[in-house]
Design a protein around this motif. Structure first.
Motif, PDB file in Angstrom:
ATOM      1  N   GLY A  42       0.921  -1.262   0.041  1.00 19.84           N
ATOM      2  CA  GLY A  42       0.039  -0.078   0.017  1.00 19.84           C
ATOM      3  C   GLY A  42       0.745   1.314   0.017  1.00 19.84           C
ATOM      4  O   GLY A  42       0.074   2.393   0.141  1.00 19.84           O
ATOM      5  N   PHE A 200     -12.693 -10.154  11.557  1.00 21.84           N
ATOM      6  CA  PHE A 200     -13.589  -9.126  10.901  1.00 21.84           C
ATOM      7  C   PHE A 200     -12.679  -8.628  10.116  1.00 21.84           C
ATOM      8  O   PHE A 200     -11.555  -8.050  10.099  1.00 21.84           O
ATOM      9  CB  PHE A 200     -13.976  -8.191  11.815  1.00 21.84           C
ATOM     10  CG  PHE A 200     -15.076  -8.479  12.942  1.00 21.84           C
ATOM     11  CD1 PHE A 200     -16.317  -9.093  12.276  1.00 21.84           C
ATOM     12  CD2 PHE A 200     -15.199  -8.373  14.117  1.00 21.84           C
ATOM     13  CE1 PHE A 200     -17.295  -9.662  13.081  1.00 21.84           C
ATOM     14  CE2 PHE A 200     -16.172  -8.784  15.038  1.00 21.84           C
ATOM     15  CZ  PHE A 200     -17.380  -9.392  14.407  1.00 21.84           C
ATOM     16  N   GLY A 202     -12.414  -5.308   7.501  1.00 26.09           N
ATOM     17  CA  GLY A 202     -12.764  -4.060   6.967  1.00 26.09           C
ATOM     18  C   GLY A 202     -12.340  -3.716   5.465  1.00 26.09           C
ATOM     19  O   GLY A 202     -12.606  -4.626   4.583  1.00 26.09           O
ATOM     20  N   GLY A 203     -11.543  -2.640   5.582  1.00 28.78           N
ATOM     21  CA  GLY A 203     -10.872  -2.105   4.137  1.00 28.78           C
ATOM     22  C   GLY A 203      -9.868  -2.940   3.768  1.00 28.78           C
ATOM     23  O   GLY A 203      -9.176  -2.790   2.719  1.00 28.78           O
ATOM     24  N   ALA A 204      -9.325  -3.609   4.935  1.00 31.51           N
ATOM     25  CA  ALA A 204      -7.884  -4.559   4.795  1.00 31.51           C
ATOM     26  C   ALA A 204      -6.700  -3.953   4.702  1.00 31.51           C
ATOM     27  O   ALA A 204      -5.911  -4.590   4.262  1.00 31.51           O
ATOM     28  CB  ALA A 204      -8.298  -5.714   3.416  1.00 31.51           C
ATOM     29  N   THR A 205      -6.575  -2.734   5.022  1.00 31.13           N
ATOM     30  CA  THR A 205      -5.171  -1.921   4.666  1.00 31.13           C
ATOM     31  C   THR A 205      -4.245  -2.289   5.917  1.00 31.13           C
ATOM     32  O   THR A 205      -3.069  -2.268   5.674  1.00 31.13           O
ATOM     33  CB  THR A 205      -5.523  -0.657   4.482  1.00 31.13           C
ATOM     34  OG1 THR A 205      -6.130   0.130   5.958  1.00 31.13           O
ATOM     35  CG2 THR A 205      -6.321   0.012   3.474  1.00 31.13           C
ATOM     36  N   ASP A 206      -4.907  -2.668   6.908  1.00 35.54           N
ATOM     37  CA  ASP A 206      -3.840  -3.118   7.946  1.00 35.54           C
ATOM     38  C   ASP A 206      -3.706  -4.736   8.003  1.00 35.54           C
ATOM     39  O   ASP A 206      -2.710  -5.162   8.273  1.00 35.54           O
ATOM     40  CB  ASP A 206      -4.323  -2.914   9.384  1.00 35.54           C
ATOM     41  CG  ASP A 206      -4.099  -1.404  10.075  1.00 35.54           C
ATOM     42  OD1 ASP A 206      -3.115  -0.956   9.566  1.00 35.54           O
ATOM     43  OD2 ASP A 206      -4.847  -0.719  10.749  1.00 35.54           O
ATOM     44  N   PHE A 207      -4.878  -5.345   7.432  1.00 35.67           N
ATOM     45  CA  PHE A 207      -4.945  -6.719   7.336  1.00 35.67           C
ATOM     46  C   PHE A 207      -3.666  -7.257   6.327  1.00 35.67           C
ATOM     47  O   PHE A 207      -3.037  -8.100   6.679  1.00 35.67           O
ATOM     48  CB  PHE A 207      -6.236  -7.284   6.848  1.00 35.67           C
ATOM     49  CG  PHE A 207      -6.199  -8.764   6.314  1.00 35.67           C
ATOM     50  CD1 PHE A 207      -6.132  -9.808   6.994  1.00 35.67           C
ATOM     51  CD2 PHE A 207      -6.136  -9.272   4.970  1.00 35.67           C
ATOM     52  CE1 PHE A 207      -5.988 -10.988   6.922  1.00 35.67           C
ATOM     53  CE2 PHE A 207      -6.516 -10.204   4.600  1.00 35.67           C
ATOM     54  CZ  PHE A 207      -6.345 -11.477   5.387  1.00 35.67           C
ATOM     55  N   GLY A 272      -2.686   8.673   5.620  1.00 31.31           N
ATOM     56  CA  GLY A 272      -2.125   7.979   4.351  1.00 31.31           C
ATOM     57  C   GLY A 272      -2.316   8.689   3.202  1.00 31.31           C
ATOM     58  O   GLY A 272      -2.873   9.951   3.348  1.00 31.31           O
ATOM     59  N   THR A 281     -10.885   2.173   7.348  1.00 29.85           N
ATOM     60  CA  THR A 281     -12.123   2.701   8.104  1.00 29.85           C
ATOM     61  C   THR A 281     -11.725   2.862   9.655  1.00 29.85           C
ATOM     62  O   THR A 281     -10.554   2.448  10.003  1.00 29.85           O
ATOM     63  CB  THR A 281     -13.059   1.264   8.059  1.00 29.85           C
ATOM     64  OG1 THR A 281     -12.368   0.090   8.778  1.00 29.85           O
ATOM     65  CG2 THR A 281     -13.279   0.674   6.712  1.00 29.85           C
ATOM     66  N   ASN A 285      -9.038   1.050  12.210  1.00 33.31           N
ATOM     67  CA  ASN A 285      -8.086   2.275  12.968  1.00 33.31           C
ATOM     68  C   ASN A 285      -8.191   1.888  14.378  1.00 33.31           C
ATOM     69  O   ASN A 285      -7.127   1.609  14.977  1.00 33.31           O
ATOM     70  CB  ASN A 285      -8.442   3.466  12.635  1.00 33.31           C
ATOM     71  CG  ASN A 285      -7.284   4.335  12.801  1.00 33.31           C
ATOM     72  OD1 ASN A 285      -7.275   5.414  13.529  1.00 33.31           O
ATOM     73  ND2 ASN A 285      -6.094   4.009  11.833  1.00 33.31           N
ATOM     74  N   ASP A 294      -4.021   7.433  13.821  1.00 34.33           N
ATOM     75  CA  ASP A 294      -4.364   8.929  13.978  1.00 34.33           C
ATOM     76  C   ASP A 294      -5.637   9.075  14.465  1.00 34.33           C
ATOM     77  O   ASP A 294      -6.011  10.127  15.179  1.00 34.33           O
ATOM     78  CB  ASP A 294      -4.254   9.491  12.583  1.00 34.33           C
ATOM     79  CG  ASP A 294      -2.734   9.868  12.492  1.00 34.33           C
ATOM     80  OD1 ASP A 294      -2.131  10.044  13.120  1.00 34.33           O
ATOM     81  OD2 ASP A 294      -2.387   9.481  11.062  1.00 34.33           O
ATOM     82  N   LEU A 337     -17.312  -3.903  16.841  1.00 29.29           N
ATOM     83  CA  LEU A 337     -17.219  -2.468  17.006  1.00 29.29           C
ATOM     84  C   LEU A 337     -18.271  -1.762  16.044  1.00 29.29           C
ATOM     85  O   LEU A 337     -18.109  -1.941  14.689  1.00 29.29           O
ATOM     86  CB  LEU A 337     -15.797  -1.726  16.605  1.00 29.29           C
ATOM     87  CG  LEU A 337     -15.460  -0.696  17.063  1.00 29.29           C
ATOM     88  CD1 LEU A 337     -13.774  -0.400  17.157  1.00 29.29           C
ATOM     89  CD2 LEU A 337     -15.903   0.613  16.402  1.00 29.29           C
ATOM     90  N   LYS A 355      -0.042  16.580  13.127  1.00 27.39           N
ATOM     91  CA  LYS A 355       0.811  15.201  12.858  1.00 27.39           C
ATOM     92  C   LYS A 355       1.905  15.827  12.319  1.00 27.39           C
ATOM     93  O   LYS A 355       2.191  16.481  11.484  1.00 27.39           O
ATOM     94  CB  LYS A 355      -0.010  14.504  11.733  1.00 27.39           C
ATOM     95  CG  LYS A 355       0.771  13.082  11.490  1.00 27.39           C
ATOM     96  CD  LYS A 355      -0.247  12.357  10.650  1.00 27.39           C
ATOM     97  CE  LYS A 355       0.332  10.992  10.179  1.00 27.39           C
ATOM     98  NZ  LYS A 355      -0.542  10.242   9.404  1.00 27.39           N
ATOM     99  N   LEU A 362       2.566   9.081   4.768  1.00 28.90           N
ATOM    100  CA  LEU A 362       3.540   8.275   5.669  1.00 28.90           C
ATOM    101  C   LEU A 362       2.443   7.290   6.394  1.00 28.90           C
ATOM    102  O   LEU A 362       1.430   7.577   7.094  1.00 28.90           O
ATOM    103  CB  LEU A 362       4.118   9.068   6.634  1.00 28.90           C
ATOM    104  CG  LEU A 362       4.813   8.593   7.843  1.00 28.90           C
ATOM    105  CD1 LEU A 362       6.271   8.622   7.437  1.00 28.90           C
ATOM    106  CD2 LEU A 362       4.472   9.713   8.647  1.00 28.90           C
ATOM    107  N   THR A 363       2.696   6.028   6.715  1.00 30.72           N
ATOM    108  CA  THR A 363       2.059   5.239   7.533  1.00 30.72           C
ATOM    109  C   THR A 363       1.973   5.512   8.825  1.00 30.72           C
ATOM    110  O   THR A 363       0.891   5.588   9.533  1.00 30.72           O
ATOM    111  CB  THR A 363       2.849   3.455   7.412  1.00 30.72           C
ATOM    112  OG1 THR A 363       3.164   3.433   6.007  1.00 30.72           O
ATOM    113  CG2 THR A 363       1.849   2.572   7.671  1.00 30.72           C
TER     114      THR A 363
END
Ligand code: FAD
Ligand code: FES
Ligand code: FES
Length: 453
Positions: A42, A200, A202-207, A272, A281, A285, A294, A337, A355, A362-363
């Motif tokens: 990503g 669960f 969600g948007g899968a960006t951490d997954f 991001g 999502t 987060n 964040d 949640l 920030k 940046l991640t």
């Protein structure tokens, strides 16, 4: 499983594994190798495509979420013999060297121009902030986008999206492992049945980064992407409810959030780059509970409550009590949640989110500070300050808050408060830098109140 989706205007059916990445469907199964793989996490934008007209990184979109949707890749624009105007502008401006980043750059530019037909240089920079180029340098790329805009590309590039509404077909084997509920009740019943063995999505960006590195191998998956109620942002008596599947982009676009909770909107804006913001999502987060996340930082100063649900009902957890340790939350094994409640007063209170990090898209932030207060006749009341990226999870700064409470805002007070904030935080690493920056950000907030006053 079998999915059906529109690919560059043609309906395609594919046999896929639910967690296959869209990138692999495009390059492997469809043979469309214009979409590139760079980082696979990503960060580089080489794999960017449009999903239902929105920019996404295809290395982070699971096949299960592609069913019924519309995908546009660079091959859907033009060919080298017959390029579309945006591609022609890139060629004419000499914006292409090795070409590896260009498909992603072109699609990010198109995503911008279809929403903002005459963007400023700043808007172009922001829109392309998630796309890295290792050879050309960005100036020529920015000029190419400006050229295409001057030709009216934005007005011409709209196209009808193709949608389907039937559900994907799971194989008999997959039926016990992959679930795509359409209601909260259905999702909760599945989680009740399997506990936290059912992951669960969600948007899968951490997954995906964790899945790719083998840190997560979910036994069962509950995809939340079809539950409309979780995407809602709505007024509920004295609260604004933000559903857990609301994306950063949805948060940024919501007028009530902009009017009452600008610090929260700012945190979404600084999370991001667009391709991540279109997928990331609120629920993901918060549930990831990263110390550098964040969105929790402004939520801590805005009095938010996290709504958690199970098959027995719902409960509201004050955000201060939601994080319980490094990557740990107060969510029970059978809980989902649902969203966040933000208490709305008659008028918005002064608030800010700042920030600091090395790259806009940046991640991880290196320092983040949120603050809010009610000020009457120059006296500070209900002062709330929170910091992120310092410790295991974001937290309030009670010493600095108490120091400021009930005091008259003055230059001397601002200096003392900045020093107090620097002393209060105890970062695990880069302590001198983080202490200095935190103090400066608290100072910045208080100075903005003084200007306002
Ligand atoms: C390139 C890049 C840049 C990024 N930049 C930032 C940044 O600047 N700031 C920032 O804060 N984050 C950033 N992130 C991290 C990430 O995008 C966010 O944390 C995002 O909000 C996660 O949401 P998601 O829907 O993608 O979560 P997912 O990956 O789908 O899920 C993450 C976790 O949350 C759980 N989960 C998801 N939804 C729920 C729910 N409703 N109930 C219970 N559990 C749930 C999942 O099971 C999983 O454990 C970045 C990520 C990438 C890849
Ligand atoms: S390959 Fe780098 S963002 Fe997908
Ligand atoms: S043109 Fe080579 S990476 Fe951008």
């Amino acid at each position: 499983m079998k999915i059906t989706f529109a690919l560059n205007g043609t309906v395609r059916e594919m046999d896929v594994h639910p967690l296959d990445r869209l990138l692999d469907l495009l390059r492997g199964k469809a043979g469309l190798t214009g979409t590139k793989e760079g980082c696979g996490e990503g960060e580089c934008g080489a794999c960017a495509v449009l999903l239902d007209g929105e920019l996404v990184n295809s290395c982070m979109v699971p096949a299960i979420q592609v069913h019924g949707r519309d995908v546009l890749t660079v091959e859907g624009l033009g060919t080298s013999k017959n390029p579309d105007p945006l591609q022609r502008a890139f060629a004419e401006e000499g914006a292409v060297q090795c070409g590896f980043c260009i498909p992603g750059m072109v699609l990010a530019s198109r995503a911008l121009l279809q929403n903002v037909s005459r963007p400023s240089r700043k808007e172009i920079r922001t829109a392309l902030s998630g796309n890295l180029c290792r050879c050309t340098g960005y100036e020529k790329i920015f000029r190419a986008v400006e050229k295409a805009a001057s030709w009216g590309y934005g007005e011409q590039c709209g196209r009808e999206l193709l949608f389907f509404d039937s559900s994907p077909v799971f194989s008999t084997e997959e039926k016990e492992f992959f679930f795509q509920p359409c209601s909260v009740e259905e999702a909760l019943a599945t989680r009740e049945r399997f506990g936290d063995e059912a992951f669960f999505l969600g948007g899968a960006t951490d997954f995906y980064p964790d899945f790719k590195n083998g840190r997560i191998l979910p036994k069962r998956v509950i995809d939340l992407s079809r539950i409309g109620m979780l995407k809602e942002i709505r007024r509920e008596r004295e609260n604004l409810f933000v559903g857990s599947m609301a994306t950063d982009t949805a948060i940024m676009k919501n007028p009530s959030l902009a009017a009452f909770f600008p610090a929260f909107v700012k945190a979404a804006e600084l999370s991001g780059a667009p391709a991540v913001q279109n997928r990331a999502t609120l629920g993901g987060n918060l549930a990831s509970a990263s110390g550098a996340a964040d969105l929790p930082v402004p939520l801590l100063v805005l009095g938010a409550r996290v709504l958690a649900g199970n098959t027995g009902g719902e409960r509201a957890v004050p955000i201060e009590d939601f994080f319980t340790g490094y990557r740990k939350t107060a969510l029970a094994k059978n809980e989902l949640l649902l969203g966040v409640q933000l208490p709305m007063g008659d008028d918005p209170v002064p608030q800010a989110f700042y920030k600091r990090g090395s790259r806009a898209a940046l991640t991880l932030s290196r320092v983040s500070i949120a603050a809010s207060t009610e000020m009457k006749s120059g006296i500070l009341h209900s002062v709330r300050i929170a910091s992120g990226s310092m410790t295991a999870y974001p937290s309030r700064m009670p010493v600095t808050e108490a120091f400021l409470e009930g005091k008259h805002l003055s230059g001397a007070l601002i200096d003392e408060a900045a020093a107090c904030a620097s002393r209060e935080i105890s970062p695990r690493t880069s302590a001198a830098f983080r202490k200095a920056v935190s103090g400066n950000l608290v100072r910045k907030f208080l100075l903005s109140l003084q200007d306002h006053h």
